[in-house]
Design a protein around this motif. Sequence first.
Motif, PDB file in Angstrom:
ATOM      1  N   PRO A 278       0.832  -1.214   0.000  1.00 48.35           N
ATOM      2  CA  PRO A 278       0.000   0.000   0.000  1.00 48.35           C
ATOM      3  C   PRO A 278       0.865   1.264   0.000  1.00 48.35           C
ATOM      4  N   GLN A 279       0.433   2.228  -0.788  1.00 49.88           N
ATOM      5  CA  GLN A 279       1.168   3.489  -0.889  1.00 49.88           C
ATOM      6  C   GLN A 279       0.636   4.490   0.132  1.00 49.88           C
ATOM      7  N   SER A 280       1.536   5.235   0.723  1.00 48.62           N
ATOM      8  CA  SER A 280       1.130   6.265   1.679  1.00 48.62           C
ATOM      9  C   SER A 280       0.752   7.551   0.932  1.00 48.62           C
ATOM     10  N   GLU A 281       0.021   8.396   1.630  1.00 51.33           N
ATOM     11  CA  GLU A 281      -0.297   9.725   1.118  1.00 51.33           C
ATOM     12  C   GLU A 281       0.014  10.726   2.211  1.00 51.33           C
ATOM     13  N   LEU A 282       0.851  11.704   1.895  1.00 54.08           N
ATOM     14  CA  LEU A 282       1.186  12.760   2.845  1.00 54.08           C
ATOM     15  C   LEU A 282       0.698  14.079   2.232  1.00 54.08           C
ATOM     16  N   LEU A 283      -0.394  14.601   2.788  1.00 55.59           N
ATOM     17  CA  LEU A 283      -1.060  15.770   2.205  1.00 55.59           C
ATOM     18  C   LEU A 283      -0.771  17.036   3.006  1.00 55.59           C
ATOM     19  N   ASN A 284      -0.488  18.126   2.293  1.00 54.31           N
ATOM     20  CA  ASN A 284      -0.356  19.450   2.914  1.00 54.31           C
ATOM     21  C   ASN A 284       0.614  19.438   4.097  1.00 54.31           C
ATOM     22  N   ALA A 285       1.749  18.782   3.936  1.00 52.95           N
ATOM     23  CA  ALA A 285       2.674  18.634   5.047  1.00 52.95           C
ATOM     24  C   ALA A 285       3.534  19.866   5.332  1.00 52.95           C
ATOM     25  N   PRO A 286       3.983  20.639   4.329  1.00 52.13           N
ATOM     26  CA  PRO A 286       4.910  21.757   4.644  1.00 52.13           C
ATOM     27  C   PRO A 286       4.304  22.731   5.642  1.00 52.13           C
ATOM     28  N   GLY A 287       5.040  23.029   6.691  1.00 50.80           N
ATOM     29  CA  GLY A 287       4.596  23.991   7.695  1.00 50.80           C
ATOM     30  C   GLY A 287       3.534  23.476   8.641  1.00 50.80           C
ATOM     31  N   ALA A 288       3.179  22.206   8.547  1.00 50.65           N
ATOM     32  CA  ALA A 288       2.129  21.662   9.407  1.00 50.65           C
ATOM     33  C   ALA A 288       2.598  21.625  10.853  1.00 50.65           C
ATOM     34  N   LYS A 289       1.662  21.927  11.757  1.00 53.44           N
ATOM     35  CA  LYS A 289       1.948  21.853  13.198  1.00 53.44           C
ATOM     36  C   LYS A 289       1.576  20.498  13.791  1.00 53.44           C
ATOM     37  N   GLY A 290       0.882  19.692  12.994  1.00 58.93           N
ATOM     38  CA  GLY A 290       0.490  18.378  13.460  1.00 58.93           C
ATOM     39  C   GLY A 290       0.009  17.533  12.297  1.00 58.93           C
ATOM     40  N   PHE A 291      -0.281  16.270  12.576  1.00 64.59           N
ATOM     41  CA  PHE A 291      -0.643  15.333  11.522  1.00 64.59           C
ATOM     42  C   PHE A 291      -1.867  14.540  11.954  1.00 64.59           C
ATOM     43  N   LEU A 292      -2.774  14.332  10.989  1.00 60.71           N
ATOM     44  CA  LEU A 292      -4.000  13.578  11.232  1.00 60.71           C
ATOM     45  C   LEU A 292      -3.973  12.312  10.372  1.00 60.71           C
ATOM     46  N   ILE A 293      -4.182  11.167  11.006  1.00 62.46           N
ATOM     47  CA  ILE A 293      -4.126   9.868  10.312  1.00 62.46           C
ATOM     48  C   ILE A 293      -5.470   9.180  10.463  1.00 62.46           C
ATOM     49  N   ASP A 294      -6.015   8.699   9.350  1.00 62.41           N
ATOM     50  CA  ASP A 294      -7.301   8.001   9.367  1.00 62.41           C
ATOM     51  C   ASP A 294      -7.176   6.660  10.084  1.00 62.41           C
ATOM     52  N   PRO A 295      -8.290   6.178  10.685  1.00 58.05           N
ATOM     53  CA  PRO A 295      -8.190   5.039  11.612  1.00 58.05           C
ATOM     54  C   PRO A 295      -8.362   3.660  10.978  1.00 58.05           C
ATOM     55  N   GLU A 296      -8.688   3.579   9.677  1.00 56.92           N
ATOM     56  CA  GLU A 296      -9.120   2.294   9.130  1.00 56.92           C
ATOM     57  C   GLU A 296      -8.038   1.206   9.053  1.00 56.92           C
TER      58      GLU A 296
ATOM     59  N   VAL B 135      -1.768  10.403   5.623  1.00 61.05           N
ATOM     60  CA  VAL B 135      -1.464  11.395   6.650  1.00 61.05           C
ATOM     61  C   VAL B 135      -1.767  12.775   6.089  1.00 61.05           C
ATOM     62  N   GLN B 136      -2.471  13.566   6.868  1.00 58.21           N
ATOM     63  CA  GLN B 136      -2.774  14.948   6.457  1.00 58.21           C
ATOM     64  C   GLN B 136      -2.128  15.914   7.439  1.00 58.21           C
ATOM     65  N   GLY B 137      -1.282  16.782   6.919  1.00 59.52           N
ATOM     66  CA  GLY B 137      -0.671  17.801   7.756  1.00 59.52           C
ATOM     67  C   GLY B 137      -1.608  18.969   7.948  1.00 59.52           C
ATOM     68  N   LEU B 138      -1.753  19.445   9.198  1.00 62.26           N
ATOM     69  CA  LEU B 138      -2.674  20.547   9.517  1.00 62.26           C
ATOM     70  C   LEU B 138      -1.973  21.575  10.400  1.00 62.26           C
ATOM     71  N   ALA B 139      -2.464  22.788  10.307  1.00 61.82           N
ATOM     72  CA  ALA B 139      -1.902  23.848  11.153  1.00 61.82           C
ATOM     73  C   ALA B 139      -2.414  23.753  12.578  1.00 61.82           C
ATOM     74  N   ASP B 140      -3.656  23.263  12.752  1.00 70.78           N
ATOM     75  CA  ASP B 140      -4.250  23.198  14.080  1.00 70.78           C
ATOM     76  C   ASP B 140      -4.931  21.852  14.274  1.00 70.78           C
ATOM     77  N   LYS B 141      -5.044  21.488  15.530  1.00 71.81           N
ATOM     78  CA  LYS B 141      -5.758  20.253  15.863  1.00 71.81           C
ATOM     79  C   LYS B 141      -7.238  20.422  15.547  1.00 71.81           C
ATOM     80  N   PRO B 142      -7.864  19.409  14.911  1.00 69.72           N
ATOM     81  CA  PRO B 142      -9.303  19.510  14.629  1.00 69.72           C
ATOM     82  C   PRO B 142     -10.108  19.652  15.915  1.00 69.72           C
ATOM     83  N   GLN B 143     -11.232  20.348  15.812  1.00 68.34           N
ATOM     84  CA  GLN B 143     -12.107  20.533  16.958  1.00 68.34           C
ATOM     85  C   GLN B 143     -12.787  19.212  17.313  1.00 68.34           C
ATOM     86  N   GLY B 144     -13.046  19.021  18.591  1.00 64.31           N
ATOM     87  CA  GLY B 144     -13.743  17.820  19.038  1.00 64.31           C
ATOM     88  C   GLY B 144     -13.012  17.145  20.171  1.00 64.31           C
ATOM     89  N   SER B 145     -13.730  16.235  20.837  1.00 60.17           N
ATOM     90  CA  SER B 145     -13.155  15.543  21.990  1.00 60.17           C
ATOM     91  C   SER B 145     -12.113  14.524  21.546  1.00 60.17           C
TER      92      SER B 145
END
Length: 887
Positions: A554-572, A630-640
Motif C-alpha cells: 500500500p502506498q502512503s499519502e502525505l497531504l499538505n505537510a509543509p509547515g504543518a503543526k500536526g498530523f492527522l491519520i485516518d483510523p481504518e 497522513v494529512q498535515g494541519l496547522a491546528d488540531k481539529p475541533q472535538g473531543s
Amino acid sequence: MGILRNSGGRLLLIARSLALSLLLATLTSAQTIPPPQQFAGFPIGSDGNLVRWERIVEYFQLLAEGSDRVEVEELGKTTNGNPFFVAKISSAQNMARLDRIQATQKRIADPRGLTDDEAEEIAWNSPAVVMISGNVHATEIGASQFALELGYYLATDDSPATRRILENVVLLLVPSLNPDGQIIVTDWNNRILDSEHRWAPLPWLYHPYAGHDNNRDAFIMTQVESRYTNKLLFQDWFPQVYLDQHQQGNGGMRVFVPPFRNPINPNVDPAIWSEIGQLGFAMYQRLHEAGFTGVGYDQTYTAWWQGGFLRGAWFHNMVGMLTEVASVNLAMPVMQQLAELGKAPSNPQTREEWENVRESELDAPLPPPNDVMPRYDYPRPWLGGRWTLRNIIDAEWALTKALLETAANERVKLIQTQIRLGREAIEAGQQGGPWAFVFAPDQHDPGALYRLLEALHYCGVEVERATKPFSAARLDYPAGSYVIKMAQPFRAYAKDLLEPQAHPDPALMPSGTIGEQPYDLTAWSLPLQLGVETVRVDEPFNMETERLAEIPRPQSELLNAPGAKGFLIDPEPNSLSIFLNRLLEAGVRPSVLTEEVVTRDTRHAAGSVWIADADASRIEQLSMELGLKVQGLADKPQGSSVLLKTPRTALYRPWTASIDEGWTRWLLEKYEFPYSSLLNADIRSGDLGEKWDVILLPGDRDSRSLIEGNKRLSTPAEYRGGLGHEGQAALQQFVADGGTLVVWGKAVQFARETFELPLQNALEGLAPSEFSAPGSFLRIQVDNGQPLAFGMRPDAIAVFDNDDALEFSPEVPDSDLAVVASYPEADLLASGWLRGEQHLAGHVAAARINYKRGSIVLIGFRPQLRAQPDNTFKLLFNAIHFAGIKP
C-alpha cells in the motif's frame, strides 16, 4: 570378460560394463552411507527412541554426499531458526537433468502455448513428480523417523522395483513441515521417557505459534514454514501428486487412506477425485497385503474444506492426499484392551475414566477399540493389542511404496490429466461466469487488499493491474485497480478463495453420505474475512493492464505537510496499530479523536489519530513504510479526544497448550504490541493492577478449563492446575481496581461466571438440530463510533464457530454497558452454513461492560481466529489501546 568384435558384441560389452559400473556405484554408496539405525545408534522406530531434527538434517546431508540419487536443498530457516529442507530423490540420470525436469513441470502446470504433440511428448518422456511431507503436527512424529529409512532405501537399493520408481518418479521428500515442533516433541519425549510422567501431555504448543493449526495456515501463510511448503508446491515444482502423512488418535482405526468423505467442493474437477481414489485404493490394497488390520477410507475428513496444503493442491490440478496412522504415546508403545469382532465393548470406558486409572496404574491398557464392525470401507477392524512406533513406520512404508509404484506406473496419465485440467481451467475462464474479479485500489484497509492479493499471487494466481480507467459490470474503475482474470490454470484456486461458500445442510444430503456436522470451518472466503471489497464480473470487458511480478505494498499519502503543526491519520488500516506502538515506544503521545471531524472537505472517522509537535520526517517515514494516509494541519481539529499511553498488556498462557493463545501471541508481535505472558502463578499471586492495565484470556478455553487447567496427575507438578479460585479472585480484584479484562470465544463463559455478570448465552442448551454455525462467516452490525470499534466498517464479518450470543439483562444501566456489535435480525449468513438463524438474530456479538472501577470487554466470537479475519482484528487492538482510558 573377452572382447567381442561384432557390433552386437560391442553393445553387449557396453551393457555389461554399464551394469557393472552401476553395481559398483550402488555398492560404494551403500558402503559409504551408514544405514539409519547405525547412524542413530538404535533401531529406527524402537520403543522410546527418536532422532532429533539436527541429526535428521545431518543424515540427509550424508545421503546427498554419498549418493548421486539425492540432492538436499535448504529453503530457509524456521521460526526458531532451524533448517527447513527438501530432499530431491530420483535416478542418477534424472538427477543430472533435474533443472530441465523442473522447467518442464512449469510447462505442465501452465500449458498455454503447448501444442498437442508437445503435450504428448512431455507426458511420455517426463517422470512424475511426487511430494511427500510429514510431521506438520509435531506429535505425529513417525513420519520424520520413517523419512530416514525411505531416504536410505531409495539412495542405496538397486532392486528392479526401486529402479523403476527412480526412473519414473522424482520424489520431493520433506521429513518435517514443522522442524521446530519436531525438536519440541523429541525433547519432551526424552524428558518423560521411563518416568512417572510418561503419559503427561505436552503443556505447550508443538509449533512456536500455531500448534495444531499450522496446516490451517496453508492459504493465508502467516508462518514461514507455510511459505516454504507452498513455494515447493506452487512456485518451484507443481508436483502431480502430493501426500501429507499424519497420525490420528489410537482409539479405533489403525490407518486411514483416501478417498475422503462427502461433501465435495464443487470447484474441484472430478478427475482429481478419481485419481485420489485410484492412488488411495492402491495404498489400501497394499496395507491389507502387508497384513494390517484396521485399515479404512471415507473417514473424518471431508472433500469440502480449504484447510490444508494437500487441499490447496486440488485447486492447482494436482492430486492432494492425506493418510492417518494411529498414534502411540509419542515414541512409547500403547496397549489396548481386546474387543470382539462386531460387538461393542460390554463396559465401555471413557477417556477420562481411563486417564484416572492410568494415573495410579501407569501400565494400564487403553480401553478397547470403539469401532469393531466390519463394513465395505473398513473390512478388517482393529481389535486391540500392542501398537508401537515401529508399527506406524511399517504402515507408512506400505502405503508409501504403493503410492510411488503406482505413480511410476501411471506417470503418463497423471501428467496428461494435469495438462488437460490446466487447459480446461483456462477455457472455463474465457467463457465467463466468472470472467474476472475486480478490486478497486481505494479499500477500507489497503493493507488487507495487499494481504489478499499477495497470498493468491504467492500460490501461483496471476494478478493484473489496470494502466487506464475502465468499466466492468456497469461500474467505473480507476487506473491502478487490480484484476484477477479467470482464464488461467489455477482458476479453481482463485475462485474458491474469492467467492462465498455454500456448504450443504447435512440434513438435506442423502442418508449416510455425510456426517451430522461439518469438519472444521465451512467458510474461508478471503474478501469477506479480510474486509476487502471485490466485484465478481461474469461477462468479458475491455481494459489495458500489466501483469504483476509482485504485489505492490500500500502506498502512503502525505497531504499538505509543509509547515504543518500536526498530523492527522485516518483510523481504518490495521497497520495504524504498528504506527501507534512505534510512536509510543519513541515517547510520542498520540491523541485519538472520539468523534468524526471534517478537514478541507474530507471526513475523518472517529478514531482518527492526531500527532502534534512530532518530527515530520519520522512521520513521513513511518507512513510510507506502513501505507498510511497522513494529512498535515496547522491546528488540531475541533472535538473531543483522548491521549494514548502504552498499556501494560498481559496474555494468559495456560499449561493446556492453547492454540488461541499462540495465535494471539503471534498477532501481538506482528503488530508490535508490547506484552508479557502470564502463567497461573503470576495471576494467583494477586496485585495484578500494580503491573498490568489489560489482561487477555485466550478464547479456546472454557470456564472449567481455565479454572482447573492441566489436572493430569502424570503431568510434572510445575505444569499442573489452572487459575483456580485464587486466580478468579485476583482477576476480580484487578478489574474492580480499574483494570481491563478482555475475553472472547469460550472465555466469555469464564467472565460471566467469575464476575456474576447480568449476561446469558442465548444459544446455551440448544441441540445441533436446533442451532449450528460450525465455522461460518456471519454478518454483524458495528457501532464504529465506540472506541472498541474505531476504524471498523459498520458492517463486518464474524467468524462464528458455535460460539456465544450475548444476551444482557434489561436491568443493566446504559451507562455501564456499551454494545459494540450485534447480529442483524435476518440474513446473517455470509458464507458457510447456518442452522437456526432465529436463535442468534438480534443478539449482541461484542460489548464492553463496567465492573466497579474497571471494565470487561466481551467478544462472543474469536476476532483473531488463526490470525485470518483482518476485518475484526480491531476489536482486540482497540481493547488494548483504550484499556483504562475513558473519553
